[in-house]
Design an enzyme around this catalytic site. Structure first.
Site: not given
Ligand code: NAD
Ligand code: TDX
Length: 332
Positions: A34, A84, A121-123, A148, A152, A187, A190, A192, A203, A205, A273
């Site tokens: 990492d 995002n 991701t599903d996105e 983003y 992916k 995110k 966390p 909120q 907050k 959106y 978007g």
């Molecule tokens: P995160 O941002 O919490 O963690 C990503 C980690 O990757 C961090 O520790 C960061 O330091 C490291 N990193 C980023 N770029 C790097 C690089 N160039 N070299 C080395 N380390 C690097 O993200 P997350 O939520 O844990 O997501 C992990 C994976 O899961 C991602 O690929 C994301 O697309 C995917 N994903 C996330 C979600 C979600 O809801 N969070 C859902 C579906 C898929």
């Molecule tokens: O303060 C906020 N208020 C709010 O209404 C934030 C941070 C987000 N939102 C909304 C935006 C989205 O509709 O909440 C929803 C979730 O937002 P995020 O936590 O930013 O997630 P999202 O954009 O859905 O993407 C997440 O899920 C898919 C992860 O961040 C991605 O890494 C993953 O691929």
């Protein structure tokens, strides 16, 4: 298979995966790489530091990845820029980590003939309408909306091409929105919880009618561990736990669980978007690999997550002010 390299293992899902593997597959030797960027937190793997090897480095460093991959049997590739909102302000790190970083991982596994599981991701499928019932499945066409999700999607295509053109032994999974411990305070969930703990109003959106399909991070990771062991090479699996909720309902649930009035939040500027709805059909994973989620009760999982953030303030406090300052500048 014993030696497993986890990329992005100081991030939210990767760190939880390392904890999960140490608990459930004690015969695995874990190495984490990492770069400890803003989202990486060494504190997330502190309690298992004597059970893992940690390397601080960048996945786009081809020589470093080559040497690490050579020493391992498999790579589970989580590392990515993941938020995002950040990708809408500054897309370049997303191209760098998600596309070039995945290229570097792929070249390593190709050269050393190692097993790869790529986390996505599903996105990548874009979004669904609020008033339809269909869900994403493995045959849904790619249609990403944000910088983003497009990077992916690009990384998924690279993996598929390396499987077909070079015979790389890879699987891919696309998961819905995760929640649980060690998630960065930028995110939604966390942010909120920690806002309420810091005396800041949650907050939302726009109108908050957008739907996300929530899954507990341990359910995501049990699926990843299963695919790594039993997944069919070249296949994609969608991971989801039927957790659709709109953002307004989630914010109200967090407030009332934390003993606040459920309307004590602010509407802020919407995300440009903004995807409307995500929903996963995970029947392939359930039927072919017999996977089943454990956290079926979202409210209970949310309560445990609130409890974790309440008890672990030293983990998130250092990131809170900077994160809120960034949001304030963006009007969110
Ligand atoms: P995160 O941002 O919490 O963690 C990503 C980690 O990757 C961090 O520790 C960061 O330091 C490291 N990193 C980023 N770029 C790097 C690089 N160039 N070299 C080395 N380390 C690097 O993200 P997350 O939520 O844990 O997501 C992990 C994976 O899961 C991602 O690929 C994301 O697309 C995917 N994903 C996330 C979600 C979600 O809801 N969070 C859902 C579906 C898929
Ligand atoms: O303060 C906020 N208020 C709010 O209404 C934030 C941070 C987000 N939102 C909304 C935006 C989205 O509709 O909440 C929803 C979730 O937002 P995020 O936590 O930013 O997630 P999202 O954009 O859905 O993407 C997440 O899920 C898919 C992860 O961040 C991605 O890494 C993953 O691929």
């Amino acid at each position: 298979m014993k030696n497993v390299l986890i990329t992005g293992g100081a991030g939210f899902i990767g760190a939880n995966f390392a904890h999960y593997i140490i608990k459930n597959n004690p015969d695995y030797e874990i190495t984490i790489i990492d770069n400890l960027g803003y989202a990486g937190n060494i504190g997330s793997i502190k309690s298992i530091e004597d059970k893992i090897d940690f390397v601080k480095g960048d996945i786009s460093d081809i020589e470093l990845m080559d040497s690490l991959i050579e020493k391992n049997d498999a790579v589970v590739h989580f590392a990515a820029e993941s938020h995002n909102d950040n990708s809408l302000i500054s897309p370049w790190p997303f191209v760098q980590s998600n596309i070039l970083g995945t290229y570097s991982v792929l070249e390593g596994v190709r050269k050393h003939k190692k097993r790869l599981h790529h986390i996505s991701t599903d996105e990548v499928f874009g979004d669904l309408e609020l008033n339809e019932t269909s869900k994403f499945n493995e045959n849904t066409p790619y249609n990403p909306s944000s910088p983003y999700s497009s990077t992916k999607a690009g990384s998924d295509h690279l993996v598929r091409a390396w499987v077909r053109s070079f015979g790389v032994e890879a699987t891919i999974s696309n998961c819905s929105n995760n929640y649980g411990p060690y998630q960065h305070v930028e995110k939604f969930i966390p942010r909120q919880i920690t806002n309420i703990l810091s005396g800041i109003k949650p907050k939302l959106y726009g109108t908050g009618e957008q739907v996300r399909d929530w899954i507990h991070v341990d359910d995501h990771n049990s699926a990843v561990a299963l695919i790594l062991e039993k997944g069919k090479i070249g296949e994609t699996y969608l991971i989801g736990a039927d957790g659709e909720k709109n953002n307004k309902d989630v914010i109200e649930m967090i407030l009332s669980t934390m003993g606040k009035s459920s309307n004590d939040y602010e509407h802020v500027k919407d995300r440009p978007g903004h995807d409307m709805r995500y929903a996963i059909d995970s029947s392939k994973l359930q039927k072919e690999l017999r996977w089943t989620p454990i956290y079926k009760d979202f409210e209970k999982g949310l309560e445990q997550t609130i409890d974790w953030y309440t008890k672990n303030q030293e983990w998130w406090k250092p990131q809170k002010d900077e994160t809120e300052a960034k949001y304030k500048k963006a009007g969110q």
